[in-house]
Motif scaffolding. Structure first.
Motif, mmCIF file in Angstrom:
data_model
loop_
_atom_site.group_PDB
_atom_site.id
_atom_site.type_symbol
_atom_site.label_atom_id
_atom_site.label_comp_id
_atom_site.label_asym_id
_atom_site.label_seq_id
_atom_site.Cartn_x
_atom_site.Cartn_y
_atom_site.Cartn_z
ATOM 1 N N VAL A 123 -2.091 3.241 9.693
ATOM 2 C CA VAL A 123 -0.746 2.666 9.636
ATOM 3 C C VAL A 123 -0.051 3.177 8.374
ATOM 4 N N VAL A 124 -0.757 3.046 7.250
ATOM 5 C CA VAL A 124 -0.194 3.526 5.989
ATOM 6 C C VAL A 124 -0.007 5.041 6.059
ATOM 7 N N GLY A 125 -1.021 5.726 6.571
ATOM 8 C CA GLY A 125 -0.964 7.187 6.644
ATOM 9 C C GLY A 125 0.206 7.682 7.464
ATOM 10 N N ALA A 126 0.409 7.079 8.626
ATOM 11 C CA ALA A 126 1.473 7.543 9.515
ATOM 12 C C ALA A 126 2.844 7.249 8.911
ATOM 13 N N LEU A 127 2.988 6.063 8.292
ATOM 14 C CA LEU A 127 4.274 5.735 7.677
ATOM 15 C C LEU A 127 4.577 6.696 6.533
ATOM 16 N N LEU A 128 3.543 6.991 5.756
ATOM 17 C CA LEU A 128 3.715 7.908 4.639
ATOM 18 C C LEU A 128 4.064 9.305 5.142
ATOM 19 N N HIS A 171 0.821 -1.210 0.000
ATOM 20 C CA HIS A 171 0.000 0.000 0.000
ATOM 21 C C HIS A 171 0.855 1.259 0.000
ATOM 22 N N LEU A 172 1.959 1.209 0.693
ATOM 23 C CA LEU A 172 2.835 2.382 0.717
ATOM 24 C C LEU A 172 3.434 2.626 -0.651
ATOM 25 N N ALA A 173 3.847 1.520 -1.316
ATOM 26 C CA ALA A 173 4.411 1.667 -2.659
ATOM 27 C C ALA A 173 3.369 2.301 -3.573
ATOM 28 N N GLN A 174 2.134 1.821 -3.445
ATOM 29 C CA GLN A 174 1.049 2.344 -4.267
ATOM 30 C C GLN A 174 0.879 3.853 -4.063
ATOM 31 N N GLN A 175 0.961 4.277 -2.812
ATOM 32 C CA GLN A 175 0.764 5.695 -2.523
ATOM 33 C C GLN A 175 1.970 6.525 -2.957
ATOM 34 N N LEU A 176 3.148 5.961 -2.791
ATOM 35 C CA LEU A 176 4.353 6.708 -3.155
ATOM 36 C C LEU A 176 4.441 6.895 -4.665
ATOM 37 N N ARG A 180 1.295 15.655 18.086
ATOM 38 C CA ARG A 180 2.029 16.918 18.105
ATOM 39 C C ARG A 180 2.921 17.062 16.878
ATOM 40 N N SER A 181 3.385 15.918 16.346
ATOM 41 C CA SER A 181 4.243 15.975 15.155
ATOM 42 C C SER A 181 3.448 16.377 13.920
ATOM 43 N N GLY A 182 2.122 16.326 14.006
ATOM 44 C CA GLY A 182 1.305 16.782 12.886
ATOM 45 C C GLY A 182 0.468 15.701 12.244
ATOM 46 N N TYR A 183 0.673 14.442 12.622
ATOM 47 C CA TYR A 183 -0.166 13.402 12.041
ATOM 48 C C TYR A 183 -1.349 13.126 12.957
ATOM 49 N N HIS A 184 -2.543 13.206 12.407
ATOM 50 C CA HIS A 184 -3.740 12.923 13.187
ATOM 51 C C HIS A 184 -4.385 11.658 12.646
ATOM 52 N N CYS A 185 -4.579 10.679 13.522
ATOM 53 C CA CYS A 185 -5.205 9.429 13.099
ATOM 54 C C CYS A 185 -6.637 9.707 12.657
ATOM 55 N N ARG A 186 -7.025 9.087 11.553
ATOM 56 C CA ARG A 186 -8.369 9.302 11.038
ATOM 57 C C ARG A 186 -9.382 8.503 11.856
ATOM 58 N N PHE A 187 -8.969 7.365 12.362
ATOM 59 C CA PHE A 187 -9.874 6.511 13.121
ATOM 60 C C PHE A 187 -9.491 6.536 14.594
ATOM 61 N N THR A 188 -10.468 6.728 15.459
ATOM 62 C CA THR A 188 -10.205 6.482 16.872
ATOM 63 C C THR A 188 -10.216 4.967 17.054
#
Lengths: 343, 326
Positions: free
Chosen positions: A210-215, A15-20, A290-298
């Motif tokens: 998971v994908v979002g945060a890694l990206l 999935h990361l490759a796909q997004q990159l 605080r780093s700027g990534y907000h999880c979309r799902f609780t």
């Protein structure tokens, strides 16, 4: 950006490759794994390599990689033998970091996907684990020990290479559509196991995050260690209720023996998961927010999303058709001049 | 580095519909807006209130409905209210609890309640938690020995009823982040494991960790002197050998067992009269959120609080005519 992804055959790598691929600033994506990618990829170069990545430094050198995304850490101890796990986790990471830190290396950023399993689960635990806290009991199982070893390599590497951004993300238990983890397997059984007398708070992260945060870690400079999990927590009984399953108790004493007795039935629950079902684990996610990534799902939303997907699966009667990697077809799509590529 | 390409078509639409695709779709409007903002000549997009309300409603619908009321600390108000209903007769008729100085406990904001501890199986924790919830209608989290947590059923019930393992970070979070009331017994098991002969003699207040937490969280400490706990379950003898074998901090033989039998004796406290005196809050003239505080200051404050509770207890005992009738 020239990115190298380990574990291209895992859900995360694919999935990361796909997004990159979709990003203009990403020049090349090279993916390593022993198994085929799980999604169709357009321009990612797939290299079938052994899990210990012994030839990695040659790839890094030849392709002038500047970003390494290490998604291939085995955390489900039922999927691989002890030795294989050691090879891919410990030796794999060693080789990866050796390649990244070699003299003249072009690598400027390393992102490692780890797990909150590193904190363990004991009765002495704090209610929320912060990144700077250590586990409260000794690491008893091989997978936990290998994770500890990997993280110590990564932190040593970060100290030795101050000019390289090293980001380590510790993910909580993941919920996703096409995922197979010990907890998800438990929830797919007709009756969900729980340790009698215990109803621990558990926390999840959705695979999107998971994908979002890694990206996010790949595209932003956020060196450091971060917990990634959905906000909030729920008791295990509530998770089972949301998924719509009844529970059956495992005895709180001689639990290991009871679990071993289930093995002929094909039910394998690793000891780390038993610890989790006894004491649970919730992490503090202030740092990643605080780093700027907000999880979309609780966390409860991730559970709800999983429950909905399970209902869909049951209604359809089985798995969705899976993508199969055909090397020649993929090569054709990637390289043939007959394929019309949108600019 | 942060330049998103315009969202293109999926190379094989329909082949795989995964959550990443859904994420991409979900992010589309945000990306468009970001691109609009990037153009220098672009007007800032008008804030569409109706759209915002729609969005909020949609996400509220999507938001997972919780099946239980267990909070992030494992406390359940439902379990708590059942526990209150069951415990209220004990609190009112068995212990005939009386409070003095309840006005010292704040109605809002965090505060660390510090009390003396007594009785082999102590009754003071439930009495204080029940009392404050009943009189002030504020939840109290009891910080206690994490020994409970590994005991099946008991550990879970204890947690649902507002028990939290005594870990410095837990205390800080409760007091600072959640601005809650937390109850702590700094003597720990040294107090509950003492014989009846040593009643109302306060033990060492740990290493003063509770003072440091209150300083760091920037909340007051409210000392509470509890009278009656010692008589509710007096320990007459203890066996270190059995305790070691069972991995317990102490193995008590209590007076209750001579009355109620060996098992029920541990569960049934004697009807001692409970009197509690809440002392004025103690605030610290230090900057909160410091990584370290002066050891000397911490120990001095800790000892001062111990002395305060001790002398309040002596004062209360001076006025007590009978342990059973007050």
């Amino acid at each position: 950006m020239r990115v190298l992804i380990t574990g291209l055959g895992t859900l995360w790598g694919s999935h990361l490759a796909q997004q990159l691929e979709e990003r203009d600033d990403v020049e090349i994506v090279v993916g390593l794994d022993t198994s085929d990618p799980r999604v169709p990829l357009q321009r990612t170069e797939f290299v079938r390599a052994d899990t210990s990545y012994s030839l990695l430094h040659r790839i890094v050198e030849a392709t002038q990689i500047d970003t390494i995304l290490h998604t291939h850490l085995v955390i489900d101890s039922t999927t691989e033998s002890r030795r294989q796990m050691h090879e891919s986790n410990v030796i794999g990471t060693l080789n990866l970091l050796a390649a990244a830190g070699a003299p003249g290396s072009t690598v400027r950023r390393v992102v490692v996907k780890s797990s909150t399993m590193i904190y363990g689960a004991t009765h002495r635990d704090p209610m929320f684990f912060r990144e700077d806290m250590h586990r409260c009991g000794p690491a008893r199982t091989p997978v936990e020990r290998s994770l500890l070893e990997v993280e110590s390599f990564v932190s040593d590497f970060a100290t030795d290479n101050p000019d390289i951004d090293v980001t380590l993300l510790r993910f909580a238990n993941v919920f996703g559509d096409d995922l197979d983890t010990p907890l998800i397997r438990c929830l797919r059984l007709p009756l969900v196991p729980y340790v009698f007398g215990f109803d621990p708070r558990v926390q999840f992260v959705h695979q999107t995050d998971v994908v979002g945060a890694l990206l996010y870690a790949v595209t932003h400079s956020i060196p450091g260690v971060y917990n990634v999990a959905g906000a909030g927590s729920q008791p295990w009984s509530e998770v089972c209720a949301v998924v719509g399953k009844d529970r059956w108790p495992i005895p709180p004493v001689f639990t290991g023996i009871a679990i071993d007795a289930l093995r002929p039935l094909g039910i394998r629950i690793p000891p780390e998961t038993i610890d989790l079902l006894r004491f649970g684990r919730v992490v503090d996610t202030t740092a990643i927010t605080r780093s700027g990534y907000h999880c979309r799902f609780t966390s409860p939303e991730a559970v709800e999303a999983f429950a909905q997907n399970e209902r869909l699966r049951r209604a359809l009667g089985g798995d969705e058709p899976e993508y199969r990697y055909e090397r020649d077809v993929e090569q054709f799509f990637r390289q043939s001049s007959a394929v019309v590529r949108p600019d | 580095m942060e330049t998103d390409p315009p969202p293109g078509e999926h190379p094989w639409p329909g082949v795989i519909e995964s959550s990443t695709d859904r994420l991409r779709e979900a992010l589309l409007p945000m990306r468009r807006r970001a691109q609009e903002l990037d153009r220098p000549d672009a007007q800032p997009p008008a804030l569409d209130l109706a759209e915002l309300v729609d969005d909020a409603e949609a996400s509220a619908e999507e938001r997972a409905a919780r099946r239980s009321d267990v909070d992030d600390w494992g406390r359940s108000e439902r379990v708590r209210s059942v526990a209150r209903a069951l415990y209220d007769p004990v609190y009112r008729h068995w212990f005939r609890t009386e409070w003095d100085g309840l006005e010292h406990i704040p109605r809002t904001g965090g505060a660390l309640l510090v009390a003396n501890h007594a009785g082999a199986i102590p009754s003071d924790a439930p009495v204080i938690m029940h009392g404050i919830e009943r009189e002030l209608e504020r939840p109290v989290y009891g910080l206690a020995e994490n020994l409970f947590r590994s005991v099946p059923v008991v550990g879970t019930l204890w947690n649902r009823a507002g028990g939290v393992p005594a870990h410095p970070d837990n205390a800080y979070r409760l007091l600072h982040d959640d601005q809650a009331l937390a109850l702590v017994f700094p003597e720990g098991e040294k107090a509950t494991g003492k014989l009846y002969a040593d009643r109302y003699q306060l033990r060492r207040f740990g290493r003063g960790g509770f003072v440091e937490i209150a300083m760091r969280a920037g909340v007051p400490i409210i000392p509470i002197a509890v009278m009656g706990g010692e008589e509710a379950m007096p320990m007459v003898w203890k066996s270190p050998r059995i305790a070691r074998a069972l991995k317990l901090p102490y193995f008590p033989v209590v007076a209750n067992q001579f009355l109620f039998g060996p098992i029920l004796g541990y569960l049934a406290p004697l009807p001692a009269k409970f009197r509690l005196r809440v002392l004025p809050p103690i605030t610290f003239d230090v900057e909160p959120d410091q990584p370290r505080y002066s050891r000397a200051l911490v120990m001095e404050k800790s000892e001062a609080i111990r002395q305060q509770i001790q002398s309040a207890l002596y004062d209360m005992l001076r006025h007590r005519r009978s342990p059973w009738f007050g």
